[in-house]
Design a protein around this motif. Structure first.
Motif, PDB file in Angstrom:
ATOM      1  N   SER A 179       8.971 -13.828  -0.009  1.00  0.00           N
ATOM      2  CA  SER A 179       9.811 -12.779  -0.580  1.00  0.00           C
ATOM      3  C   SER A 179       9.379 -11.395  -0.105  1.00  0.00           C
ATOM      4  O   SER A 179       8.208 -11.172   0.207  1.00  0.00           O
ATOM      5  CB  SER A 179       9.750 -12.830  -2.107  1.00  0.00           C
ATOM      6  N   THR A 180      10.318 -10.464  -0.090  1.00  0.00           N
ATOM      7  CA  THR A 180      10.011  -9.106   0.336  1.00  0.00           C
ATOM      8  C   THR A 180       8.994  -8.457  -0.581  1.00  0.00           C
ATOM      9  O   THR A 180       8.035  -7.843  -0.130  1.00  0.00           O
ATOM     10  CB  THR A 180      11.293  -8.252   0.355  1.00  0.00           C
ATOM     11  N   SER A 181       9.211  -8.583  -1.888  1.00  0.00           N
ATOM     12  CA  SER A 181       8.293  -7.939  -2.826  1.00  0.00           C
ATOM     13  C   SER A 181       7.689  -8.973  -3.766  1.00  0.00           C
ATOM     14  O   SER A 181       6.788  -9.705  -3.381  1.00  0.00           O
ATOM     15  CB  SER A 181       8.987  -6.802  -3.573  1.00  0.00           C
ATOM     16  N   ILE A 224      23.474  -8.187  -9.647  1.00  0.00           N
ATOM     17  CA  ILE A 224      22.177  -7.636  -9.245  1.00  0.00           C
ATOM     18  C   ILE A 224      22.359  -6.829  -7.966  1.00  0.00           C
ATOM     19  O   ILE A 224      22.875  -7.339  -6.970  1.00  0.00           O
ATOM     20  CB  ILE A 224      21.124  -8.737  -8.994  1.00  0.00           C
ATOM     21  N   ASP A 225      21.966  -5.554  -8.013  1.00  0.00           N
ATOM     22  CA  ASP A 225      21.969  -4.778  -6.778  1.00  0.00           C
ATOM     23  C   ASP A 225      20.543  -4.464  -6.370  1.00  0.00           C
ATOM     24  O   ASP A 225      19.639  -4.347  -7.202  1.00  0.00           O
ATOM     25  CB  ASP A 225      22.797  -3.491  -6.922  1.00  0.00           C
ATOM     26  N   VAL A 226      20.349  -4.386  -5.063  1.00  0.00           N
ATOM     27  CA  VAL A 226      19.032  -4.112  -4.478  1.00  0.00           C
ATOM     28  C   VAL A 226      19.021  -2.668  -4.011  1.00  0.00           C
ATOM     29  O   VAL A 226      19.939  -2.234  -3.303  1.00  0.00           O
ATOM     30  CB  VAL A 226      18.760  -5.051  -3.287  1.00  0.00           C
ATOM     31  N   VAL A 227      18.021  -1.902  -4.431  1.00  0.00           N
ATOM     32  CA  VAL A 227      17.942  -0.512  -3.998  1.00  0.00           C
ATOM     33  C   VAL A 227      17.953  -0.466  -2.476  1.00  0.00           C
ATOM     34  O   VAL A 227      17.194  -1.169  -1.804  1.00  0.00           O
ATOM     35  CB  VAL A 227      16.675   0.171  -4.551  1.00  0.00           C
ATOM     36  N   CYS A 228      18.824   0.348  -1.960  1.00  0.00           N
ATOM     37  CA  CYS A 228      19.129   0.348  -0.529  1.00  0.00           C
ATOM     38  C   CYS A 228      18.857   1.722   0.066  1.00  0.00           C
ATOM     39  O   CYS A 228      19.370   2.723  -0.427  1.00  0.00           O
ATOM     40  CB  CYS A 228      20.610  -0.038  -0.373  1.00  0.00           C
ATOM     41  N   ARG A 229      18.070   1.761   1.123  1.00  0.00           N
ATOM     42  CA  ARG A 229      17.873   3.023   1.842  1.00  0.00           C
ATOM     43  C   ARG A 229      19.174   3.413   2.548  1.00  0.00           C
ATOM     44  O   ARG A 229      19.674   4.519   2.417  1.00  0.00           O
ATOM     45  CB  ARG A 229      16.745   2.864   2.855  1.00  0.00           C
ATOM     46  N   LYS A 283      16.155 -20.269  -0.764  1.00  0.00           N
ATOM     47  CA  LYS A 283      15.249 -19.704   0.239  1.00  0.00           C
ATOM     48  C   LYS A 283      15.991 -18.873   1.288  1.00  0.00           C
ATOM     49  O   LYS A 283      15.399 -17.971   1.902  1.00  0.00           O
ATOM     50  CB  LYS A 283      14.455 -20.811   0.921  1.00  0.00           C
ATOM     51  N   ILE A 284      17.285 -19.137   1.505  1.00  0.00           N
ATOM     52  CA  ILE A 284      18.028 -18.381   2.524  1.00  0.00           C
ATOM     53  C   ILE A 284      18.226 -16.922   2.127  1.00  0.00           C
ATOM     54  O   ILE A 284      18.504 -16.074   2.970  1.00  0.00           O
ATOM     55  CB  ILE A 284      19.392 -19.024   2.852  1.00  0.00           C
ATOM     56  N   PHE A 285      18.079 -16.634   0.835  1.00  0.00           N
ATOM     57  CA  PHE A 285      18.254 -15.265   0.367  1.00  0.00           C
ATOM     58  C   PHE A 285      16.954 -14.467   0.353  1.00  0.00           C
ATOM     59  O   PHE A 285      16.961 -13.259   0.152  1.00  0.00           O
ATOM     60  CB  PHE A 285      18.851 -15.259  -1.052  1.00  0.00           C
ATOM     61  N   ARG A 286      15.822 -15.151   0.527  1.00  0.00           N
ATOM     62  CA  ARG A 286      14.547 -14.447   0.439  1.00  0.00           C
ATOM     63  C   ARG A 286      14.294 -13.591   1.677  1.00  0.00           C
ATOM     64  O   ARG A 286      14.740 -13.905   2.771  1.00  0.00           O
ATOM     65  CB  ARG A 286      13.400 -15.449   0.231  1.00  0.00           C
ATOM     66  N   ASN A 287      13.558 -12.524   1.494  1.00  0.00           N
ATOM     67  CA  ASN A 287      13.233 -11.521   2.495  1.00  0.00           C
ATOM     68  C   ASN A 287      14.433 -10.609   2.749  1.00  0.00           C
ATOM     69  O   ASN A 287      15.567 -11.058   2.853  1.00  0.00           O
ATOM     70  CB  ASN A 287      12.748 -12.134   3.808  1.00  0.00           C
ATOM     71  N   SER A 288      14.156  -9.324   2.841  1.00  0.00           N
ATOM     72  CA  SER A 288      15.203  -8.313   3.029  1.00  0.00           C
ATOM     73  C   SER A 288      15.963  -8.536   4.327  1.00  0.00           C
ATOM     74  O   SER A 288      15.419  -9.044   5.306  1.00  0.00           O
ATOM     75  CB  SER A 288      14.578  -6.915   3.049  1.00  0.00           C
ATOM     76  N   LYS A 289      17.227  -8.122   4.324  1.00  0.00           N
ATOM     77  CA  LYS A 289      18.041  -8.146   5.533  1.00  0.00           C
ATOM     78  C   LYS A 289      18.381  -6.691   5.875  1.00  0.00           C
ATOM     79  O   LYS A 289      19.259  -6.095   5.272  1.00  0.00           O
ATOM     80  CB  LYS A 289      19.326  -8.964   5.306  1.00  0.00           C
ATOM     81  N   TYR A 290      17.670  -6.140   6.850  1.00  0.00           N
ATOM     82  CA  TYR A 290      17.895  -4.745   7.227  1.00  0.00           C
ATOM     83  C   TYR A 290      19.074  -4.636   8.194  1.00  0.00           C
ATOM     84  O   TYR A 290      18.939  -4.200   9.335  1.00  0.00           O
ATOM     85  CB  TYR A 290      16.641  -4.165   7.880  1.00  0.00           C
ATOM     86  N   VAL A 291      20.243  -5.028   7.704  1.00  0.00           N
ATOM     87  CA  VAL A 291      21.484  -4.933   8.478  1.00  0.00           C
ATOM     88  C   VAL A 291      22.635  -5.152   7.497  1.00  0.00           C
ATOM     89  O   VAL A 291      22.461  -5.859   6.498  1.00  0.00           O
ATOM     90  CB  VAL A 291      21.509  -5.992   9.622  1.00  0.00           C
ATOM     91  N   THR A 326      16.394 -19.148  22.343  1.00  0.00           N
ATOM     92  CA  THR A 326      17.136 -18.709  21.167  1.00  0.00           C
ATOM     93  C   THR A 326      16.181 -18.278  20.055  1.00  0.00           C
ATOM     94  O   THR A 326      15.033 -18.719  19.992  1.00  0.00           O
ATOM     95  CB  THR A 326      18.055 -19.825  20.628  1.00  0.00           C
ATOM     96  N   LEU A 327      16.695 -17.456  19.166  1.00  0.00           N
ATOM     97  CA  LEU A 327      15.923 -17.020  18.013  1.00  0.00           C
ATOM     98  C   LEU A 327      15.865 -18.154  16.994  1.00  0.00           C
ATOM     99  O   LEU A 327      16.878 -18.763  16.669  1.00  0.00           O
ATOM    100  CB  LEU A 327      16.582 -15.776  17.399  1.00  0.00           C
ATOM    101  N   GLN A 328      14.677 -18.428  16.484  1.00  0.00           N
ATOM    102  CA  GLN A 328      14.483 -19.512  15.525  1.00  0.00           C
ATOM    103  C   GLN A 328      14.184 -19.013  14.116  1.00  0.00           C
ATOM    104  O   GLN A 328      14.584 -19.625  13.133  1.00  0.00           O
ATOM    105  CB  GLN A 328      13.319 -20.406  15.983  1.00  0.00           C
ATOM    106  N   GLU A 329      13.462 -17.909  14.012  1.00  0.00           N
ATOM    107  CA  GLU A 329      13.100 -17.351  12.712  1.00  0.00           C
ATOM    108  C   GLU A 329      13.131 -15.832  12.796  1.00  0.00           C
ATOM    109  O   GLU A 329      12.847 -15.253  13.847  1.00  0.00           O
ATOM    110  CB  GLU A 329      11.681 -17.790  12.290  1.00  0.00           C
ATOM    111  N   ALA A 330      13.480 -15.191  11.681  1.00  0.00           N
ATOM    112  CA  ALA A 330      13.475 -13.733  11.623  1.00  0.00           C
ATOM    113  C   ALA A 330      13.096 -13.286  10.220  1.00  0.00           C
ATOM    114  O   ALA A 330      13.579 -13.834   9.231  1.00  0.00           O
ATOM    115  CB  ALA A 330      14.843 -13.171  11.997  1.00  0.00           C
ATOM    116  N   ALA A 331      12.218 -12.304  10.139  1.00  0.00           N
ATOM    117  CA  ALA A 331      11.828 -11.718   8.854  1.00  0.00           C
ATOM    118  C   ALA A 331      11.646 -10.218   9.055  1.00  0.00           C
ATOM    119  O   ALA A 331      10.850  -9.787   9.887  1.00  0.00           O
ATOM    120  CB  ALA A 331      10.539 -12.340   8.332  1.00  0.00           C
ATOM    121  N   PHE A 332      12.420  -9.435   8.325  1.00  0.00           N
ATOM    122  CA  PHE A 332      12.321  -7.986   8.454  1.00  0.00           C
ATOM    123  C   PHE A 332      11.084  -7.438   7.740  1.00  0.00           C
ATOM    124  O   PHE A 332      10.612  -6.355   8.063  1.00  0.00           O
ATOM    125  CB  PHE A 332      13.572  -7.315   7.876  1.00  0.00           C
ATOM    126  N   ARG A 333      10.613  -8.178   6.747  1.00  0.00           N
ATOM    127  CA  ARG A 333       9.453  -7.725   5.978  1.00  0.00           C
ATOM    128  C   ARG A 333       8.479  -8.892   5.826  1.00  0.00           C
ATOM    129  O   ARG A 333       8.291  -9.431   4.743  1.00  0.00           O
ATOM    130  CB  ARG A 333       9.893  -7.223   4.600  1.00  0.00           C
TER     131      ARG A 333
END
Length: 399
Positions: A83-85, A182-187, A126-134, A209-216
């Motif tokens: 998770s991000t936090s 639920i809203d996530v504070v967004c920059r 689990k698909i929702f965990r970690n921030s998506k900076y896009v 190809t890309l296999q995994e990605a985590a912004f945080r």
């Protein structure tokens, strides 16, 4: 009919498209990669629904009401790591799933584009965990969520503040008892086109190809110095911190944001959601027992329903704090980011340059960047990064 004359007056929430009774509105990417409504005027019946559900044309005035605030830590170590936090969203979503409900959020597809979707099983959260900076593509999820609500299913709908308020307008501001927002504070929301070109950056052949990605990603340095991490099919792993990575540098210098983010209508303390969640890097000011660099979620409950859900969470460490303490100096909760004066030039170059050329021009690995990277990484290894960061925050008046 909806008509976008000023792009700063469209947040791309897709409420208009979802509300159109004859499906004559589509969301079309512009040259910067952001989606805007396109109306088939030959089919439009001028019913006005698209304008009535637009959260920007119908800005909800901010009114004060009682709020409760909490620190939340998921006690499942694996969930916390992913998770991000603090893993609070997974804990809340589990309550909805266990009650037979449906959870909506932002997730990667198999091409690592970001879309809104829903899940009905705990293991799929689990698909929702970690921030998506896009910026995620809402598609038809407003209509899907409303159909579940009308069928009596419990629904948790999550997203950025503009997406959640867009959905709230779409359902007619109704207070569904079986709905949790639920809203996530967004920059701000970066361009999907920038993300698309960035993730293809450096790939040497079409089979890779890309296999995994985590912004945080917290695995290497923890919560206080998380970094972006990409893993490719050829075994290559790219990871870099905010001072080094070109995608993060574009984002945090306000070069790649959607135009509406510079005049955001949804930066406010009092919101239409049930719960607002975001980071708590200054957790040591509230409770030192959370201060272990693993992450903690700060949550603001705007409704009695939201408060009850948080207080009844299972397998979580929870501490109530005052709402004033929670929002003190929470800049991204209430303040809009400033547009970078060079933003237009950046997108012009994005359209005509190869991405490696763009990186060399806009984000060179200069001596300053190398020095910042060296200091961050080595201070973290020595165990002095966090205390040093706190001293700097105090000097800058951020505490």
């Amino acid at each position: 009919m909806i008509s976008i004359k000023d792009k700063k007056q469209c947040c791309g929430c897709s409420a208009c498209m979802n509300a159109c009774p004859i499906n004559c509105i589509s969301m079309v990417e512009d040259e910067e990669g952001f989606r805007y409504p396109h109306v088939d005027t030959a089919k439009c019946i001028n019913c006005g629904k698209c304008e009535r559900v637009c959260p920007i044309l119908n800005v909800e005035p901010e009114e004060k009401f009682e709020q409760k605030a909490f620190l939340i830590r998921n006690m499942d170590e694996q969930i916390l790591k992913e998770s991000t936090s603090g893993g609070a969203f997974t804990a809340i979503a589990k309550e909805i799933i266990d009650a037979g409900g449906v959870v909506f959020g932002a997730a990667f597809d198999d091409q690592f584009e970001v879309h809104h979707t829903y899940v009905e099983k705990y293991e799929d959260l689990k698909i929702f965990r970690n921030s998506k900076y896009v910026q995620s593509n809402i598609e038809s999820t407003y209509k899907e969520a409303k159909a579940f609500l009308d069928a009596g299913r419990q629904v948790l709908y999550s997203g950025t503040p503009c997406q959640v308020e867009g959905f709230w307008h779409f359902i007619g501001r109704r207070k569904y008892e079986n709905l949790i927002l639920i809203d996530v504070v967004c920059r701000a929301v970066p361009s999907p086109l920038v993300w698309r070109k960035y993730r293809e950056f450096g790939i040497k052949n079409s089979e890779n190809t890309l296999q995994e990605a985590a912004f945080r990603d917290k695995n290497k340095y923890g919560y206080q110095y998380s970094q972006i991490r990409l893993k490719f099919s050829d075994g290559e792993v790219r990871e870099a911190g905010v001072e080094s990575d070109p995608y993060l540098r574009a984002f945090f210098s306000n070069l790649s944001d959607r135009p509406s983010c510079y005049e955001c209508k949804f930066k406010k303390k009092y919101r239409v959601s049930d719960i607002t969640i975001w980071d708590c890097f200054d957790v040591y000011l509230h409770d030192k027992s959370f201060d272990d660099n693993k992450g903690v979620t700060r949550a603001l409950a705007h409704s009695e329903k939201g408060r009850q859900i948080i207080e009844n969470l299972k397998n979580c460490k929870i501490k109530e704090i005052t709402a004033d303490a929670a929002v003190r100096k929470a800049n991204e909760l209430v303040n809009t980011v400033r547009e970078n004066p060079s933003r237009n030039d950046f997108f012009i170059d994005l359209g005509k340059m190869e991405f490696d050329e763009l990186v060399e021009k806009w984000f060179p690995d200069s001596l300053k960047v190398k020095s910042e990277r060296f200091i961050r990484e080595n201070f973290e290894k020595l165990g002095i990064y966090r205390p040093t960061k706190r001293v700097v925050r105090k000097l800058l008046g951020k505490e």
